[in-house]
Design a protein around this motif. Sequence first.
Motif, short mmCIF file in Angstrom:
data_model
loop_
_atom_site.label_atom_id
_atom_site.label_comp_id
_atom_site.label_asym_id
_atom_site.label_seq_id
_atom_site.Cartn_x
_atom_site.Cartn_y
_atom_site.Cartn_z
N THR A 1 -3.45 9.85 -1.27
CA THR A 1 -4.80 9.42 -0.90
C THR A 1 -4.72 8.17 -0.04
N LEU B 1 2.08 1.75 -3.47
CA LEU B 1 1.02 2.25 -4.35
C LEU B 1 0.74 3.72 -4.09
N ALA C 1 -6.70 2.12 -0.82
CA ALA C 1 -7.89 1.34 -0.46
C ALA C 1 -8.21 0.27 -1.49
N SER C 2 -7.57 0.34 -2.65
CA SER C 2 -7.81 -0.67 -3.68
C SER C 2 -7.04 -1.95 -3.41
N LEU C 3 -6.15 -1.94 -2.42
CA LEU C 3 -5.39 -3.13 -2.06
C LEU C 3 -5.85 -3.66 -0.70
N GLY D 1 -1.46 6.05 -6.41
CA GLY D 1 -2.67 5.24 -6.42
C GLY D 1 -3.46 5.35 -5.14
N ASP D 2 -4.64 4.75 -5.16
CA ASP D 2 -5.54 4.72 -4.01
C ASP D 2 -5.26 3.44 -3.22
N ARG E 1 0.82 -1.21 0.00
CA ARG E 1 0.00 0.00 0.00
C ARG E 1 0.86 1.26 0.00
N THR F 1 -5.69 -5.29 3.15
CA THR F 1 -4.86 -4.98 4.32
C THR F 1 -4.13 -6.21 4.83
N PRO G 1 -6.95 5.78 3.11
CA PRO G 1 -8.36 5.48 3.41
C PRO G 1 -9.04 6.50 4.32
#
Length: 204
Positions: free
Chosen positions: A118, A70, A78-80, A75-76, A67, A82, A120
């Motif tokens: 960005t 990313l 939250a797309s990966l 990148g965001d 994360r 935890t 979460p």
Amino acid sequence: MTRNENTPQPTVTPDTTDDPRKGLLKAIALAGRTVAAVRPEQLDGPTPCTEFTVRRLAGHLVAVLRRIALAGRGGDVASLPTLADDLEDTEWQAAWDAAVREVEAAWADPEILGRTLTLPFGSLPGAAAAAVWTSEFTVHTWDVATATGQRPDWDPELVAVAYAAMRRGLPAGPRDDAPFGAAVDVDAEAPAIDRLVAWCGRKP
């Protein structure tokens, strides 16, 4: 429980007189050495972060590394997930090393420290995000070490940065909306790492 990427945005303003990426990479390196020293029979044991066994906490840290990389690429996160829960025990080290290389590459440009990332829980400058993740890795390293009987060589400056960030980012009172237990009383003269984890709800 401990800080993770779903933690509300802290109010801490990191010290930018030094490059916070250095502290983050030091925290990551110590976490890597600590997890690498875990014996196979310890992997299913509990940790002070009660939602994780040692194995799952190692998988969480690999996921956090991915994360961080990313985020550095814009990148965001939250797309990966935890938790990297698809790793075999024999695959952990290679996955960790690959993720560290991704972090180093994604955060190589010093301009990232002023760039808005960005996360979460909101948007943060890269310098502040690095402080958040430094705190997370430091506390989780203590979790793994405590669960497996290790005594890491704590970097005093690194622990001080993490402690200052957590003191400012976490309320002293009720923490109903944060993924932390109540602060635990500890002697004012206790080692800095003990004061850090006690503030995060651990019993050192």
